[in-house]
Design an enzyme around this catalytic site. Structure first.
Site, PDB file in Angstrom:
ATOM      1  N   ARG A  52       0.960  -1.453   0.225  1.00 55.63           N
ATOM      2  CA  ARG A  52       0.111   0.147   0.105  1.00 55.63           C
ATOM      3  C   ARG A  52       0.755   1.165  -0.032  1.00 55.63           C
ATOM      4  NH1 ARG A  52      -5.089  -1.478   4.219  1.00 55.63           N
ATOM      5  NH2 ARG A  52      -5.508  -3.686   3.194  1.00 55.63           N
TER       6      ARG A  52
ATOM      7  N   ARG B 263       0.836  -6.422  12.737  1.00 59.38           N
ATOM      8  CA  ARG B 263      -0.009  -6.305  14.105  1.00 59.38           C
ATOM      9  C   ARG B 263      -0.236  -6.827  14.895  1.00 59.38           C
ATOM     10  NH1 ARG B 263      -3.857  -0.547  11.971  1.00 59.38           N
ATOM     11  NH2 ARG B 263      -2.155   0.053  10.795  1.00 59.38           N
TER      12      ARG B 263
END
Length: 427
Positions: A262, A391
């Site tokens: 991204r 994460r």
């Protein structure tokens, strides 16, 4: 993609729904553009019918050896050929303009999605797991990782630039363990089929799930014209593109562990340190293709599968129902799962599970048909993170840290770590 017929039939309802996204009325303009398209199509059809009729008259005139009449009719047919080309070009231009306009409009929120403009108005549905009481001030993941000498942001910057990280040794192994654990859980207990997909996709694939044309700036594009996938949702969902699926074969449940890429075009100044927001990261993606009447229950099921990862890792989390203004463009309803990060003293998103209804299916022409029926209908598509590996690694480091800077390995991951129970700084 929206159904222009539905907008024509209920323009006020469409505008009321899109207003919940914070957007102004647009049905009138769409209907007017559609009227031009339909008028051009009608002109084409009328002209084509006249041309066909004249062709028959020409045959009749020639049969009667009335060459004068035949020549007169042939001249009119020749003129109609040019008119047909004009009407066809007009219809195609209006069709393309309408398709482009519809393709840029986000999905309509489901009726039970709360109103609101941003994340401050999301609704908390539940909290699971107790936050650990530390006898010391917990560190953030980057301090822990750098303390081990196994998380190297300078090396990532040297090799590629900002928002890249190099991990080594037991941290790299922990990342791999998390991905494998997630895949094993989803495939053995939740019925997802593990899939290996291309990391580079074409324009049609990026368009099918809604990345194009509106969000091209969020993606990386190669010089050969491919797009690097921002999530495995893109290729997994497009497996249903231009396909009619027998409803007895639904639901499709697919999962993949892939790198994701991204540009983070709108993330300037946000999470600039650490691994929260990276240009490249790994994620286990969940995708479901269902009958329309099954998608709401599938949405709950998918969210439960993502939550189960955190339960098995014994990480505290909360599940949020997003308000209309905070949902992604393609979603009609979204649940976000937020994990507790003691180093940051806050919850952070670790999974987003969305029901897209038929919005993506219309773009992809993905349909289903009941056994024995001729009529088809658009499928519903759903996607969710099960989970974002980086994460989750951050959450493990911060929640399982000890005062001496070591980190315990969750029991569920120890078999994937060769029995290792703790990560410590190398001697």
């Amino acid at each position: 993609m929206h159904d222009i017929k539905a907008i024509r039939d209920n323009p006020a309802g469409f505008d009321a729904a899109i207003a919940r996204r914070g957007l102004g009325a647009m049905a009138e303009g769409l209907v007017a553009l559609d009227a031009k398209r339909r008028a051009a199509q009608a002109e084409f059809d009328t002209t084509q019918a006249r041309r066909n009729a004249l062709s028959k008259e020409i045959g009749a005139a020639k049969a009667k050896k009335d060459e004068a009449r035949a020549s007169e009719l042939m001249a009119e047919v020749a003129a109609l050929k040019d008119a047909l080309a004009r009407h066809e070009a007009d219809q195609a231009a209006f069709e393309a303009e309408l398709k482009d306009a519809l393709s840029r409009i986000p999905n309509l929120p489901a009726d039970d999605v709360p109103p609101g403009k941003d994340e401050s108005e999301n609704q908390e549905l539940r909290r699971v797991g107790a936050q650990k009481n530390f006898s010391f001030k917990p560190k953030e993941h980057f301090d822990l990782g750098e303390g081990f000498g196994l998380m190297d942001f300078n090396a990532g910057t040297k090799l590629a630039g900002a928002r890249f990280t190099v991990m080594r040794g037991q941290l790299a192994r922990l990342s791999r363990a998390l991905g494998q654990f997630m895949l094993d859980l989803h495939t053995t207990e939740f019925g997802y089929s593990e899939t290996i997909v291309p990391l580079l996709v074409n324009d049609d694939t990026a368009y099918g799930t809604g990345q194009l044309p509106k969000f091209g700036d969020d993606l990386f594009r190669t010089t050969a014209g491919y797009w690097l996938i921002p999530t495995a949702e893109v290729p997994l969902t497009n497996l249903a593109r231009d396909t009619i699926i027998d409803e007895s074969q639904l639901p499709w449940r697919l999962t993949a562990l892939t790198p994701c890429f991204r540009s983070e075009a709108g993330a300037a100044g946000r999470d600039t340190r650490g691994m929260i927001r990276q240009h490249q990261f790994e994620k286990v993606e969940l995708v479901s293709i269902t009958r329309p009447e099954d998608s709401a229950a599938e949405h709950d099921r998918m969210t439960g599968a993502a939550e189960e990862v955190l339960k098995r890792l014994e990480l505290p989390f909360r599940t949020m129902l997003l308000c209309a203004g905070d949902m992604g463009s393609g979603a009609r309803k979204t649940f976000d799962i937020e994990v507790w990060l003691p180093g940051q003293d806050r919850y952070r998103e670790i999974s987003s599970c969305s029901n897209c209804g038929d919005w993506q299916a219309r773009r992809m022409n993905a349909r289903c048909r009941a056994p024995g029926e001729k009529q088809t209908r658009f499928v519903h598509t759903l996607n969710g993170s099960g989970l974002a590996v980086g994460r989750t690694l951050i959450a493990v480091l911060e929640n399982y840290q000890e005062a001496d800077g070591s980190v315990n390995i969750p029991a569920a991951l120890q078999p994937y770590m060769g029995g290792l129970k703790k990560i410590e700084k190398a001697a």
